[in-house]
Write a protein that holds these residues in place. Structure first.
Motif, PDB file in Angstrom:
ATOM      1  N   UNK A  62       0.822  -1.214   0.000  1.00 26.75           N
ATOM      2  CA  UNK A  62       0.000   0.000   0.000  1.00 26.75           C
ATOM      3  C   UNK A  62       0.856   1.264   0.000  1.00 26.75           C
ATOM      4  N   UNK A  63       1.786   1.340   0.958  1.00 25.14           N
ATOM      5  CA  UNK A  63       2.592   2.554   1.105  1.00 25.14           C
ATOM      6  C   UNK A  63       3.534   2.769  -0.080  1.00 25.14           C
ATOM      7  N   UNK A  75      10.366  10.925   3.331  1.00 26.06           N
ATOM      8  CA  UNK A  75       9.553   9.730   3.504  1.00 26.06           C
ATOM      9  C   UNK A  75       8.147  10.015   3.987  1.00 26.06           C
ATOM     10  N   UNK A  76       7.720   9.307   5.019  1.00 27.93           N
ATOM     11  CA  UNK A  76       6.339   9.357   5.486  1.00 27.93           C
ATOM     12  C   UNK A  76       5.893  10.768   5.853  1.00 27.93           C
ATOM     13  N   UNK A 212      10.605  -1.110   7.244  1.00 29.26           N
ATOM     14  CA  UNK A 212      10.406  -1.185   5.795  1.00 29.26           C
ATOM     15  C   UNK A 212      10.085   0.158   5.154  1.00 29.26           C
ATOM     16  N   UNK A 213       9.305   1.007   5.822  1.00 30.46           N
ATOM     17  CA  UNK A 213       8.865   2.260   5.194  1.00 30.46           C
ATOM     18  C   UNK A 213       9.967   3.316   5.184  1.00 30.46           C
ATOM     19  N   UNK A 214      10.973   3.127   6.037  1.00 30.54           N
ATOM     20  CA  UNK A 214      11.951   4.193   6.237  1.00 30.54           C
ATOM     21  C   UNK A 214      12.904   4.381   5.062  1.00 30.54           C
ATOM     22  N   UNK A 215      12.999   3.397   4.173  1.00 32.42           N
ATOM     23  CA  UNK A 215      13.816   3.593   2.977  1.00 32.42           C
ATOM     24  C   UNK A 215      13.228   4.709   2.116  1.00 32.42           C
ATOM     25  N   UNK A 216      11.923   4.983   2.281  1.00 32.54           N
ATOM     26  CA  UNK A 216      11.306   6.083   1.549  1.00 32.54           C
ATOM     27  C   UNK A 216      11.932   7.428   1.878  1.00 32.54           C
ATOM     28  N   UNK A 368      -1.140   6.826   6.631  1.00 35.73           N
ATOM     29  CA  UNK A 368      -0.552   6.688   5.293  1.00 35.73           C
ATOM     30  C   UNK A 368      -1.373   5.729   4.438  1.00 35.73           C
ATOM     31  N   UNK A 369      -1.785   4.604   5.022  1.00 31.75           N
ATOM     32  CA  UNK A 369      -2.605   3.639   4.279  1.00 31.75           C
ATOM     33  C   UNK A 369      -3.929   4.272   3.837  1.00 31.75           C
TER      34      UNK A 369
END
Length: 438
Positions: A62-63, A75-76, A212-216, A368-369
């Motif tokens: 999703x993200x 990122x986020x 996982x999301x932090x690579x953004x 975020x989702x």
């Protein structure tokens, strides 16, 4: 000093960062918390690893749509700002700057130090040994990342390769030497209600899956973010879930859940049973390398959040935090993140710190989702290099998983949850002050 970050991070470093951020301390140390919560019952723990992986992959799928559509450094925080507005975007960045990243870095630094302490012949609760090691490893990695983001990415790639070695060895020899006993029965030990314990063990597995999301946050420094970022997130998570399931089955085939619940490092216990004392120490060194890589990944990505906030002038000291050195690294932002982490690390509490950060960050993951659905409705023509498959089913499942995590923590751990909420909300008066001063 220049304020422009260099685009020198490729796909290999990005996927290594995903795997490196996720596979680290959690898979080696969280089984203790899981099987303590189940009172030695293995079944619920295995279910939680599967469910945690499922929620994480749904979240990743999703993200990734937003990560590819908004490939900016931050990122986020940037995603939330674009979707919900400046104030909530700032609050996301504030939470990550003062709580999530330094708290997680501190938790990983503490567990690294506890494991190193035992390897050196001391006990894991000897704070005279543990705290200097924890602070020292955080500051060492801060210095290495200050040299340049390409060096930080290089450390990540090497550490990820090295960390797979002990994992593979434990999996292979665990299956060869272990007994094929049930890993599902009993679901929980005596006196434990499976439904009420599920939330607690799921929080532990989600910490192991987190990162996982932090690579953004590295999108602004990636060569081709629209192409590489979704592949890095999804590919990395698929590898992680497979490894987690295999190694936890291997753990249980070597040692019962009741025994894993009694030791700080279940992986070390299993390694000693498989390879003997000397072999166990070698595997422990590999585990330390794994945790080292995870710690580096959080410092590498976490420091980009206060940098992004400072570019917008949103936080005190923005003039200094926005500076980038000749190596392309936001030097003062790295120091801020690392110093806050050292302060948190003084608590010496791995599980407390990890539970605190997981609650806070999952509030914003869930937003975020929801944002994916909101953007589809409000900006249907937006450029989307990647679209979440089976829309809207997968985003809906990700949202349900996120709501369960947040609500469960509010009910079962109100003090920890309240602490996370208070620290996050402190950002609101700071935002209001900076807006008035602008």
């Amino acid at each position: 000093m220049s304020k422009k970050l260099k685009k020198n991070i490729g796909f290999a470093a990005a996927i290594s960062t995903v795997v490196g951020l996720v596979i680290g301390s959690g898979v080696f140390f969280k089984p203790q918390a899981i099987y303590t919560a189940t009172n030695g019952g293995p079944g619920l723990g295995i279910i939680a690893w599967i469910l945690g992986g499922f929620i994480t992959i749904m979240g990743g799928l999703t993200a990734a749509e937003i990560s590819a559509a908004i490939p900016k450094t931050g990122g986020m925080m940037v995603y939330i700002e674009d979707i919900y507005g400046e104030r909530l975007g700032f609050l996301t960045g504030w939470m990550q700057t003062v709580l999530f990243f330094p708290g997680t870095i501190a938790a990983i630094g503490v567990i690294f130090a506890q494991q190193a302490s035992e390897l050196l012949g001391f006990t894991s609760d000897n704070m005279r040994v543990v705290l200097p090691i924890a602070l020292g490893i955080i500051l060492l990695l801060a210095l290495l990342n200050i040299i340049g983001s390409s060096i930080g990415g290089g450390i990540q790639t090497v550490a990820t390769i090295c960390k797979l070695i002990p994992l593979i060895l434990i999996i292979i020899f665990g299956f060869i030497k272990g007994n094929s006993t049930s890993i599902i029965s009993p679901l929980t030990g005596p006196g434990v209600n499976a439904f009420s314990a599920l939330g607690q063990v799921l929080i532990a597995t989600l910490f192991a899956y987190d990162g996982w999301i932090n690579v953004g946050a590295l999108a602004g420094e990636m060569k081709t973010p629209g192409k590489d970022l979704p592949k890095a997130i999804i590919g990395g998570l698929s590898v992680v879930m497979a490894v987690y399931l295999l190694i936890n089955i291997a753990y249980l085939w070597i040692a019962p859940a009741s025994e894993l619940a009694k030791v700080t490092s279940p992986a070390t216990l299993v390694a000693n049973k498989i390879f003997g004392p000397i072999g166990g120490k070698i595997i422990t060194v590999g585990i330390l390398i794994s945790v080292f890589g995870t710690l580096n990944g959080y410092i590498l990505t976490g420091s980009r959040i206060p940098y992004a906030l400072s570019i917008q002038g949103y936080i005190p000291g923005s003039k200094y935090l926005s500076k980038v050195n000749k190596g392309g690294s936001p030097v003062n932002a790295i120091w801020l993140t690392s110093i806050l982490a050292c302060i948190y690390a003084l608590s010496g509490q791995f599980n407390l710190l990890s539970d605190l950060t997981i609650f806070a960050v999952w509030v914003f993951y869930t937003l975020t989702f929801i944002g994916v659905i909101k953007l589809r409705k409000e900006k249907p023509d937006m450029n989307r290099p990647y679209k979440v498959p089976l829309y809207p089913i997968i985003p809906f499942l990700a949202i349900l998983g996120g709501l369960f995590v947040v609500i469960n923590q509010l009910i079962t751990a109100p003090l920890i949850s309240s602490g996370g909420i208070i620290i996050t909300l402190i950002g609101l008066p700071i935002y209001a002050y900076k807006k008035r001063a602008a």
